[in-house]
Write an enzyme that holds these catalytic residues in place. Structure first.
Site, mmCIF file in Angstrom:
data_model
loop_
_atom_site.group_PDB
_atom_site.id
_atom_site.type_symbol
_atom_site.label_atom_id
_atom_site.label_comp_id
_atom_site.label_asym_id
_atom_site.label_seq_id
_atom_site.Cartn_x
_atom_site.Cartn_y
_atom_site.Cartn_z
ATOM 1 N N LEU A 56 0.845 -1.193 0.000
ATOM 2 C CA LEU A 56 0.000 0.000 0.000
ATOM 3 C C LEU A 56 0.889 1.254 0.000
ATOM 4 O O LEU A 56 2.094 1.176 0.206
ATOM 5 C CB LEU A 56 -0.900 -0.013 1.241
ATOM 6 C CG LEU A 56 -1.826 -1.227 1.389
ATOM 7 C CD1 LEU A 56 -2.614 -1.148 2.696
ATOM 8 C CD2 LEU A 56 -2.786 -1.326 0.197
ATOM 9 N N GLY A 57 0.279 2.399 -0.239
ATOM 10 C CA GLY A 57 1.045 3.655 -0.117
ATOM 11 C C GLY A 57 1.259 4.396 -1.423
ATOM 12 O O GLY A 57 1.692 5.545 -1.430
ATOM 13 N N GLY A 58 1.034 3.714 -2.558
ATOM 14 C CA GLY A 58 1.100 4.397 -3.848
ATOM 15 C C GLY A 58 2.483 4.878 -4.226
ATOM 16 O O GLY A 58 3.499 4.420 -3.684
ATOM 17 N N SER A 163 -0.718 8.777 -10.703
ATOM 18 C CA SER A 163 -0.043 9.163 -11.951
ATOM 19 C C SER A 163 1.147 8.257 -12.218
ATOM 20 O O SER A 163 1.570 7.489 -11.350
ATOM 21 C CB SER A 163 0.444 10.611 -11.819
ATOM 22 O OG SER A 163 1.399 10.707 -10.774
ATOM 23 N N GLU A 221 16.917 21.740 -19.559
ATOM 24 C CA GLU A 221 15.569 22.257 -19.268
ATOM 25 C C GLU A 221 15.061 23.029 -20.488
ATOM 26 O O GLU A 221 15.760 23.857 -21.052
ATOM 27 C CB GLU A 221 15.631 23.153 -18.017
ATOM 28 C CG GLU A 221 14.409 24.002 -17.750
ATOM 29 C CD GLU A 221 13.103 23.227 -17.587
ATOM 30 O OE1 GLU A 221 13.049 22.258 -16.843
ATOM 31 O OE2 GLU A 221 12.113 23.629 -18.266
ATOM 32 N N ALA A 338 1.656 15.044 -2.694
ATOM 33 C CA ALA A 338 1.069 14.080 -1.764
ATOM 34 C C ALA A 338 0.099 14.759 -0.799
ATOM 35 O O ALA A 338 -0.999 14.249 -0.545
ATOM 36 C CB ALA A 338 2.186 13.393 -0.983
ATOM 37 N N HIS A 339 0.514 15.912 -0.256
ATOM 38 C CA HIS A 339 -0.352 16.549 0.753
ATOM 39 C C HIS A 339 -1.605 17.133 0.115
ATOM 40 O O HIS A 339 -2.646 17.222 0.760
ATOM 41 C CB HIS A 339 0.419 17.597 1.564
ATOM 42 C CG HIS A 339 1.334 18.479 0.773
ATOM 43 N ND1 HIS A 339 2.499 18.012 0.218
ATOM 44 C CD2 HIS A 339 1.243 19.769 0.419
ATOM 45 C CE1 HIS A 339 3.098 19.003 -0.428
ATOM 46 N NE2 HIS A 339 2.342 20.077 -0.331
ATOM 47 N N HIS A 462 15.441 32.487 19.187
ATOM 48 C CA HIS A 462 16.800 32.774 18.725
ATOM 49 C C HIS A 462 17.758 31.747 19.307
ATOM 50 O O HIS A 462 17.668 31.451 20.498
ATOM 51 C CB HIS A 462 17.215 34.182 19.174
ATOM 52 C CG HIS A 462 18.645 34.479 18.840
ATOM 53 N ND1 HIS A 462 19.045 34.789 17.560
ATOM 54 C CD2 HIS A 462 19.769 34.486 19.619
ATOM 55 C CE1 HIS A 462 20.356 34.986 17.558
ATOM 56 N NE2 HIS A 462 20.817 34.807 18.793
#
Ligand code: FAD
Ligand code: NAD
Length: 484
Positions: A56-58, A163, A221, A338-339, A462
């Site tokens: 599971l988990g994709g 996907s 790119e 994912a989120h 800090h």
């Protein structure tokens, strides 16, 4: 005749008794699907989840977020050992070496722990797990083809099929030398020269893994800058840092052929001037995006419409054109994160339960887990300019922080974009150590529609990297940064 009806009814009745029936069935167990399943179960629905793979988990847990971060962490340790330990007064007698096999095995053990965790969550929430390919028979029945074929009935179905890597039409991904991210997580040797096609998230994250452990890395790119969908200030800063790390970045290059010649890969591209440039390497990672995955789903049988990009078409309630069928995550429009998939999983479960949840897509953060990390939420400068919104900018360099000096993480900045008249924060963009974690503060601030001045008046511990957020907010408020 009567006898026939009796037998017929008996048979269909039998079928009904034998067939498992659910309030909700979820096809796909990635961060969209498994989170939807848990939320459905929490809301009291009888829930099934169908996954074609054995674990599971994709994508995210098996061949995406988690394994890539595991390798980023391992390679980062190595880089620190080689480049930075000495400055910290740590001496290692002898050479520091990479054991790639062990590095990959550790990554796999992390994956197994996390995917096993999802198994546990399914059991804990009494969710029935079916292993096999789920395909619609009609809008309320799903056939599952695994070791044996089963059919289930579902009042509601959530499509969460995710996907797969996409490619360019002329590239033959041989999975040996011409590879996608999936193979790049499993290499048996460190490439001498890794050619990366696509300077987006995957290309830069996995490129950095191999750069750190000794590969030469050339990024090609198509657009005029890397991470082209993010704020251009982030692209510029990351480009500068990666060049210092000896990445070879070739923006504005149009790849036109990728050929395997023995153990070599030859990539030809046209540069900005239209001149042909040739790249030769031993591996080529194709990371030009991902495509929604609906192969084998038989969406037509349920009457579910796909759009021209192959995504499942949904309305704002993530409902398809068939009212009892919903879709979430990478298989629908929007960021492939994912989120984002998980938020949508929660939202659909709650909608099915009759609630009225809402997702603010503007507040879904994006992160690139290079080092320094890159993180972003809200509008970019380009988007605000295009929308004609008057905004002010407060920017603060990481190098001015005591915390950055202590850890020698000097690259990067935090930039806050605030509305010129109301001071409301409209976007936060950062490059720097732990930016992935720091962006949460910006999300909270924007969720509560904070002004830059609000954030500038909050106490930040800090020394921390988050002081850069306070300083950038001070700069945006009234050019009042303290430490520059
Ligand atoms: P998926 O995770 O793709 O899951 C879909 C599941 O459905 C799969 O398990 C598939 O086998 C199953 N399935 C498909 N069809 C069927 C069917 N008919 N029957 C049964 N099962 C089926 N995102 C982040 O937010 N952060 C990251 O750091 C990050 N890193 C990434 C790194 C890499 C290398 C990659 C490739 C992706 C990364 N992503 C990251 C993207 C993230 O993995 C995806 O956005 C996320 O997995 C999408 O979740 P999902 O649930 O929509 O689909
Ligand atoms: P991407 O969209 O991030 O990057 C693809 C890059 O390829 C873009 O910069 C694009 O301009 C470039 N490109 C496209 N066609 C090209 C061509 N013909 N020649 C050269 N360059 C070309 O996609 P990705 O890096 O493949 O990642 C896929 C998805 O997975 C993304 O949507 C991303 O959100 C997700 N992901 C997220 C994370 C994360 O959140 N940290 C990590 C990995 C992947």
């Amino acid at each position: 005749m009567d006898m026939f009806v009796l037998l017929y009814n008996y048979k269909t009745q039998q079928q009904k008794i034998l067939m498992n029936s659910y309030d909700v069935a979820i096809i796909g167990s990635g961060p969209g699907g498994y989170v939807a399943a848990i939320r459905c179960a929490q809301l009291g629905m009888k829930t099934a989840i169908i996954e074609k793979y054995a674990t599971l988990g994709g994508t995210c847990l098996n061949v995406g977020c988690i394994p890539s971060k595991a390798l980023l962490d391992s390679s980062h340790h190595y880089e620190n050992a080689v480049k930075h330990f000495e400055e910290h007064g740590i001496e290692i007698p002898g050479d520091v070496k990479v054991n790639l096999e062990k590095m990959i095995a550790r990554k796999q053990s992390v994956v197994e722990q996390i995917t096993g965790g999802v198994d546990f969550l399914m059991k804990k929430n009494k969710i029935d797990v079916y292993q096999g390919m789920g395909s619609f028979k009609d809008a309320t029945h799903i056939t599952i083809s695994g070791n044996e074929t089963t059919e289930i009935e579902a009042k509601n179905t959530i499509i969460a099929t995710g996907s797969k890597p996409s490619t360019l039409p002329f590239i033959n991904i041989d999975k040996e030398r011409i590879i996608t991210s999936t193979e790049a997580l499993e290499l048996k040797e460190i490439p001498k020269h890794l050619i990366v096609i696509g300077g987006g998230v995957i290309g830069l994250e996995l490129g950095q893994v191999y750069k750190r452990i000794g590969s030469e890395v050339s990024v090609i790119e198509y657009m005029d800058r890397i991470i082209p969908t993010m704020d251009s200030g982030l692209s510029k800063e990351l480009n500068k840092v990666l060049k210092k790390q000896k990445f070879k970045i070739n923006a504005s290059h149009k790849v036109k052929s990728v050929e395997r010649v023995g153990d070599e890969v030859v990539v030809k591209a046209d540069n900005k001037k239209g001149e042909e440039v040739e790249f030769r390497g031993d591996y080529c990672l194709v990371s030009v995006g991902r495509r929604p995955y609906t192969d084998g789903l038989n969406a037509e049988a349920a009457g579910v419409k796909l759009n021209d990009k192959g995504q499942v078409e949904v309305n704002k309630h993530l409902q398809t054109n068939v009212p009892n069928i919903y879709a979430i995550g990478d298989v629908i429009k929007g960021a492939m994160l994912a989120h984002k998939a998980s938020e949508e999983g929660t939202m659909v479960a709650e909608i099915i339960a009759g609630q009225k949840p809402h997702i603010d897509y503007n507040l879904i953060p994006g992160v690139v887990y290079t080092w320094p990390e890159v993180a972003s939420v809200g509008k970019t400068e380009e988007e605000l300019t295009e929308a004609g919104v008057a905004y002010k900018v407060g920017q603060f360099p990481m190098r001015a922080l005591g915390r950055s000096r202590a850890s020698m993480d000097l690259d990067g900045f935090v930039k806050i974009l605030a509305d010129a008249s109301t001071d409301e924060i409209l976007g936060v963009h950062m490059v720097g150590a732990r930016a992935a974690d720091m962006i949460a503060e910006a999300v909270v601030a924007m969720e509560y529609r904070a002004s830059a001045e609000d954030v500038s008046r909050m106490s930040h511990a800090h020394p921390t990297f988050t002081e850069a957020i306070k300083e950038a907010a001070l700069a945006a408020t009234d050019n009042r940064a303290l430490h520059v």
